[in-house]
Write a protein that holds these residues in place. Structure first.
Motif, mmCIF file in Angstrom:
data_model
loop_
_atom_site.group_PDB
_atom_site.id
_atom_site.type_symbol
_atom_site.label_atom_id
_atom_site.label_comp_id
_atom_site.label_asym_id
_atom_site.label_seq_id
_atom_site.Cartn_x
_atom_site.Cartn_y
_atom_site.Cartn_z
ATOM 1 N N VAL A 126 0.832 -1.206 0.000
ATOM 2 C CA VAL A 126 0.000 0.000 0.000
ATOM 3 C C VAL A 126 0.867 1.258 0.000
ATOM 4 N N ILE A 127 1.873 1.292 0.857
ATOM 5 C CA ILE A 127 2.711 2.485 0.973
ATOM 6 C C ILE A 127 3.545 2.693 -0.288
ATOM 7 N N ALA A 128 4.031 1.599 -0.865
ATOM 8 C CA ALA A 128 4.780 1.717 -2.117
ATOM 9 C C ALA A 128 3.873 2.195 -3.249
ATOM 10 N N SER A 129 2.615 1.732 -3.264
ATOM 11 C CA SER A 129 1.668 2.175 -4.294
ATOM 12 C C SER A 129 1.383 3.666 -4.187
ATOM 13 N N LEU A 130 1.411 4.185 -2.964
ATOM 14 C CA LEU A 130 1.179 5.612 -2.745
ATOM 15 C C LEU A 130 2.471 6.432 -2.851
ATOM 16 N N ASP A 131 3.574 5.762 -3.164
ATOM 17 C CA ASP A 131 4.877 6.419 -3.308
ATOM 18 C C ASP A 131 5.274 7.147 -2.017
ATOM 19 N N LEU A 132 5.113 6.449 -0.884
ATOM 20 C CA LEU A 132 5.425 7.035 0.417
ATOM 21 C C LEU A 132 6.575 6.321 1.114
ATOM 22 N N ILE A 133 7.300 5.475 0.384
ATOM 23 C CA ILE A 133 8.459 4.809 0.969
ATOM 24 C C ILE A 133 9.540 5.848 1.281
ATOM 25 N N GLY A 134 10.064 5.809 2.485
ATOM 26 C CA GLY A 134 11.097 6.752 2.889
ATOM 27 C C GLY A 134 10.566 8.010 3.541
ATOM 28 N N VAL A 135 9.243 8.104 3.726
ATOM 29 C CA VAL A 135 8.631 9.265 4.371
ATOM 30 C C VAL A 135 8.523 8.991 5.871
ATOM 31 N N VAL A 136 9.225 9.750 6.674
ATOM 32 C CA VAL A 136 9.310 9.494 8.113
ATOM 33 C C VAL A 136 7.954 9.575 8.824
ATOM 34 N N PRO A 137 7.106 10.600 8.574
ATOM 35 C CA PRO A 137 5.811 10.643 9.262
ATOM 36 C C PRO A 137 4.934 9.426 8.993
ATOM 37 N N VAL A 138 5.023 8.847 7.804
ATOM 38 C CA VAL A 138 4.236 7.657 7.490
ATOM 39 C C VAL A 138 4.673 6.485 8.370
ATOM 40 N N VAL A 139 5.980 6.329 8.542
ATOM 41 C CA VAL A 139 6.495 5.271 9.410
ATOM 42 C C VAL A 139 6.104 5.533 10.860
ATOM 43 N N SER A 140 6.015 6.799 11.235
ATOM 44 C CA SER A 140 5.576 7.140 12.592
ATOM 45 C C SER A 140 4.159 6.650 12.850
ATOM 46 N N VAL A 141 3.299 6.773 11.848
ATOM 47 C CA VAL A 141 1.915 6.296 11.992
ATOM 48 C C VAL A 141 1.901 4.778 12.202
ATOM 49 N N ILE A 142 2.733 4.061 11.462
ATOM 50 C CA ILE A 142 2.798 2.604 11.608
ATOM 51 C C ILE A 142 3.296 2.228 12.995
ATOM 52 N N LEU A 143 4.356 2.891 13.445
ATOM 53 C CA LEU A 143 4.898 2.600 14.776
ATOM 54 C C LEU A 143 3.908 2.978 15.875
ATOM 55 N N ALA A 144 3.176 4.054 15.664
ATOM 56 C CA ALA A 144 2.162 4.454 16.641
ATOM 57 C C ALA A 144 1.064 3.402 16.743
ATOM 58 N N ALA A 145 0.692 2.836 15.604
ATOM 59 C CA ALA A 145 -0.338 1.797 15.603
ATOM 60 C C ALA A 145 0.126 0.556 16.362
ATOM 61 N N THR A 146 1.392 0.190 16.198
ATOM 62 C CA THR A 146 1.905 -0.987 16.909
ATOM 63 C C THR A 146 2.021 -0.747 18.412
ATOM 64 N N SER A 147 2.223 0.503 18.815
ATOM 65 C CA SER A 147 2.358 0.830 20.238
ATOM 66 C C SER A 147 1.021 1.131 20.906
ATOM 67 N N MET A 148 -0.032 1.322 20.113
ATOM 68 C CA MET A 148 -1.296 1.791 20.654
ATOM 69 C C MET A 148 -1.953 0.844 21.663
ATOM 70 N N PRO A 149 -2.014 -0.475 21.433
ATOM 71 C CA PRO A 149 -2.714 -1.335 22.404
ATOM 72 C C PRO A 149 -2.161 -1.209 23.820
ATOM 73 N N LEU A 150 -0.844 -1.315 23.986
ATOM 74 C CA LEU A 150 -0.247 -1.196 25.320
ATOM 75 C C LEU A 150 -0.478 0.186 25.899
ATOM 76 N N ALA A 151 -0.338 1.217 25.071
ATOM 77 C CA ALA A 151 -0.522 2.586 25.547
ATOM 78 C C ALA A 151 -1.951 2.824 26.021
ATOM 79 N N VAL A 152 -2.920 2.275 25.307
ATOM 80 C CA VAL A 152 -4.329 2.434 25.703
ATOM 81 C C VAL A 152 -4.576 1.763 27.046
ATOM 82 N N PHE A 153 -4.057 0.569 27.232
ATOM 83 C CA PHE A 153 -4.235 -0.128 28.498
ATOM 84 C C PHE A 153 -3.599 0.643 29.652
ATOM 85 N N LEU A 154 -2.408 1.196 29.413
ATOM 86 C CA LEU A 154 -1.749 1.959 30.468
ATOM 87 C C LEU A 154 -2.521 3.230 30.801
ATOM 88 N N MET A 155 -2.950 3.972 29.777
ATOM 89 C CA MET A 155 -3.672 5.211 30.035
ATOM 90 C C MET A 155 -5.022 4.938 30.688
#
Length: 274
Positions: A126-155
């Motif tokens: 999907v990201i390659a199709s949108l030509d977003l490879i190498g875009v730091v904010p896009v990777v931030s969204v992915i990393l945020a999604a992976t961290s979200m479950p634990l963060a939600v439980f803690l908050m």
């Protein structure tokens, strides 16, 4: 007497753990000032002179000047996304303010058990199709999604520890939901937010799998990727690799020392109620 003996052995055990944790870091620091031959000859010896040549070569080869900027950008954006989303989700789920809160919590719990490797190929497509490879904010969204479950439980745990009377009193006085969250809840759960930010920040800073997949090209390399890219070039020069490791470790140590008081306070206050 029995209590004193217990405290003594507990303290000695903690000191032993501290020594075990710090000795490897100390050896890396000492060897970062030595040449490869000296390290191979005796890795436990002290350097005969303080030379920063290893650090200069490591800084230039690892491209840390650009890597640190990308790492700071990646980590900051990820922390902001996680804090905003997990705080709002934790507030809503803490008192079951919506229907299906139990099902949502179950979903987050299940999401914590799913490995990210399963989603790498479709995400990359999907990201390659949108030509977003190498875009730091896009990777931030992915990393945020992976961290979200634990963060939600803690908050959610931190919001559960807030007395309901405070929120009810604010609502009676005419405060809106956003005013309650920002002026009443936020100051109280701020130690929890710092705890979440610390955990997410350290994970993001050291992340390799996702960043190496989506941040292609040296211009988008983080400090971690720059350090790991040196393994093939300077794998035979341990002094330079040790210096690069110190460069990588130093910001993390400084950051954790700066926030350790708030991190511990947040962990303790979050353990009050679950």
């Amino acid at each position: 007497m029995k209590k004193d003996k217990t405290n003594f052995f507990s303290q000695m055990f903690l000191i032993l753990l501290i020594v075990i944790s710090l000795v490897p870091i100390f050896l890396v620091l000492v060897n970062s000032f030595k040449g490869h031959v000296d390290i191979v000859k005796n890795p436990l010896s002290f350097p005969t002179s303080l030379s920063f040549d290893n650090y200069k070569i490591a800084w230039e080869t690892g491209k840390f000047s650009k890597g640190f900027i990308n790492s700071i950008k990646l980590t900051s954006i990820t922390i902001i996304i996680v804090l905003i989303c997990s705080s709002l989700a934790g507030y809503v789920l803490s008192s079951k303010r919506i229907k299906g809160a139990g099902a949502i919590l179950t979903y987050f719990m299940m999401a914590m058990t799913v490995p990210i490797q399963i989603f790498l190929f479709p995400l990359y497509y999907v990201i390659a199709s949108l030509d977003l490879i190498g875009v730091v904010p896009v990777v931030s969204v992915i990393l945020a999604a992976t961290s979200m479950p634990l963060a939600v439980f803690l908050m959610r745990t931190f919001f559960l520890a807030v007395p309901k009377e405070l929120e009810e009193a604010a609502i009676i006085d005419g405060a809106t939901t956003w005013q309650v969250i920002w002026h009443i809840m936020r100051p109280i759960v701020s130690p929890g937010m710092i705890t979440v930010a610390t955990i997410v920040g350290l994970q993001t800073w050291n992340e390799y799998l996702i960043t190496s997949t989506f941040l292609q090209g040296e211009e988008s390399f983080t400090a971690t990727l720059g350090f790991l890219s040196m393994n093939g070039t300077y794998s035979s020069d341990q002094g330079i690799l040790m210096a690069a490791a110190v460069i990588m470790i130093f910001p993390i140590v400084v950051f954790f020392i700066a926030v350790q008081k708030y991190f511990v306070d947040g962990m303790v206050s979050g353990a009050v109620k679950g």
